[in-house]
Design a protein around this motif. Structure first.
Motif, short mmCIF file in Angstrom:
data_model
loop_
_atom_site.label_atom_id
_atom_site.label_comp_id
_atom_site.label_asym_id
_atom_site.label_seq_id
_atom_site.Cartn_x
_atom_site.Cartn_y
_atom_site.Cartn_z
N THR A 41 9.90 4.12 2.23
CA THR A 41 9.15 3.12 2.98
C THR A 41 9.93 2.56 4.16
O THR A 41 9.38 1.83 4.98
CB THR A 41 8.72 1.94 2.08
OG1 THR A 41 9.90 1.32 1.54
CG2 THR A 41 7.81 2.42 0.96
N ASN A 42 11.20 2.90 4.23
CA ASN A 42 12.07 2.42 5.31
C ASN A 42 12.06 0.90 5.39
O ASN A 42 12.03 0.32 6.48
CB ASN A 42 11.66 3.05 6.65
CG ASN A 42 12.76 2.97 7.68
OD1 ASN A 42 13.94 2.98 7.33
ND2 ASN A 42 12.38 2.87 8.94
N SER A 43 12.10 0.26 4.24
CA SER A 43 12.07 -1.20 4.19
C SER A 43 13.43 -1.74 3.76
O SER A 43 14.29 -1.00 3.30
CB SER A 43 10.99 -1.68 3.22
OG SER A 43 11.33 -1.30 1.90
N ASN A 54 12.78 -7.31 1.20
CA ASN A 54 11.34 -7.25 1.41
C ASN A 54 10.68 -6.40 0.33
O ASN A 54 9.65 -6.77 -0.23
CB ASN A 54 11.02 -6.71 2.80
CG ASN A 54 9.55 -6.87 3.17
OD1 ASN A 54 8.80 -7.60 2.53
ND2 ASN A 54 9.14 -6.18 4.21
N LEU A 55 11.28 -5.26 0.02
CA LEU A 55 10.71 -4.39 -1.01
C LEU A 55 10.70 -5.10 -2.35
O LEU A 55 9.70 -5.01 -3.09
CB LEU A 55 11.50 -3.08 -1.10
CG LEU A 55 10.98 -2.05 -2.09
CD1 LEU A 55 9.54 -1.65 -1.78
CD2 LEU A 55 11.88 -0.82 -2.09
N GLU A 106 6.16 7.40 -11.28
CA GLU A 106 7.23 6.41 -11.37
C GLU A 106 8.35 6.82 -10.42
O GLU A 106 8.51 8.00 -10.10
CB GLU A 106 7.75 6.25 -12.80
CG GLU A 106 8.52 7.41 -13.35
CD GLU A 106 9.07 7.10 -14.75
OE1 GLU A 106 8.37 6.48 -15.56
OE2 GLU A 106 10.20 7.50 -15.02
N ALA A 107 9.08 5.80 -9.96
CA ALA A 107 10.15 6.08 -9.00
C ALA A 107 11.20 4.99 -9.06
O ALA A 107 10.91 3.85 -9.41
CB ALA A 107 9.58 6.16 -7.58
N GLU A 108 12.42 5.35 -8.69
CA GLU A 108 13.51 4.39 -8.60
C GLU A 108 13.35 3.55 -7.34
O GLU A 108 12.79 3.99 -6.33
CB GLU A 108 14.86 5.11 -8.53
CG GLU A 108 15.28 5.78 -9.81
CD GLU A 108 16.68 6.35 -9.71
OE1 GLU A 108 17.54 5.75 -9.03
OE2 GLU A 108 16.91 7.40 -10.32
N PHE A 109 13.86 2.33 -7.41
CA PHE A 109 13.82 1.41 -6.29
C PHE A 109 14.41 2.05 -5.03
O PHE A 109 13.84 1.92 -3.95
CB PHE A 109 14.59 0.14 -6.66
CG PHE A 109 14.61 -0.90 -5.59
CD1 PHE A 109 13.60 -1.84 -5.49
CD2 PHE A 109 15.65 -0.95 -4.67
CE1 PHE A 109 13.62 -2.81 -4.51
CE2 PHE A 109 15.68 -1.92 -3.68
CZ PHE A 109 14.65 -2.86 -3.60
N THR A 110 15.52 2.75 -5.19
CA THR A 110 16.19 3.35 -4.02
C THR A 110 15.29 4.41 -3.35
O THR A 110 15.30 4.52 -2.13
CB THR A 110 17.54 3.98 -4.41
OG1 THR A 110 17.35 4.87 -5.51
CG2 THR A 110 18.54 2.92 -4.79
N PHE A 111 14.54 5.16 -4.14
CA PHE A 111 13.60 6.15 -3.60
C PHE A 111 12.53 5.44 -2.79
O PHE A 111 12.21 5.85 -1.66
CB PHE A 111 12.97 6.95 -4.75
CG PHE A 111 11.85 7.85 -4.33
CD1 PHE A 111 12.10 9.11 -3.81
CD2 PHE A 111 10.52 7.45 -4.47
CE1 PHE A 111 11.06 9.96 -3.43
CE2 PHE A 111 9.48 8.28 -4.10
CZ PHE A 111 9.75 9.54 -3.58
N LEU A 140 0.84 -1.20 0.00
CA LEU A 140 0.00 0.00 0.00
C LEU A 140 0.87 1.25 0.00
O LEU A 140 0.58 2.22 -0.70
CB LEU A 140 -0.94 -0.01 1.20
CG LEU A 140 -1.91 1.17 1.30
CD1 LEU A 140 -2.81 1.25 0.07
CD2 LEU A 140 -2.75 1.05 2.57
N ALA A 141 1.96 1.23 0.74
CA ALA A 141 2.88 2.37 0.78
C ALA A 141 3.50 2.61 -0.60
O ALA A 141 3.57 3.75 -1.06
CB ALA A 141 3.97 2.14 1.82
#
Length: 95
Positions: A36-38, A42-43, A26-31, A15-16
């Motif tokens: 999400t502080n994950s 897990n991400l 759209e966003a980069e994985f690192t963003f 959901l986050a």
């Protein structure tokens, strides 16, 4: 009556991710990882689940010789989020 909530979006991390992508498209994985502080592992799993149901598209490429993963919300993902929010409101409006 209460409406069913999409089990894919009912996960906190998924959901986050969808909520973030609704705002930025759209966003980069690192963003996403930072916001999400994950953990990366897990991400990655949660992104794969969103991709499998068609809520996001994932593009993997290289930028300056480093791997880069871009996540982009799909129309199906936007619709699913809108329905999820609408259905969630049925729980909030019951007094």
């Amino acid at each position: 009556m209460f409406k069913d909530l999409d089990p894919i979006l009912h996960s906190q991390l998924r959901l986050a991710v969808i909520s973030l992508l609704i705002g930025v498209k759209e966003a980069e994985f690192t963003f996403l990882k930072e916001k999400t502080n994950s953990t990366a592992g897990n991400l990655s799993v949660q992104i794969q689940k969103l991709k499998e149901v068609g809520y996001i598209d994932v593009t993997k490429q290289f930028k300056d010789n480093y791997p880069q993963t871009i996540c982009k919300i799909t129309q199906q993902g936007v619709k699913a989020f809108e329905v999820y929010v609408k259905n969630l409101q049925t729980y909030l409006n019951k007094v």
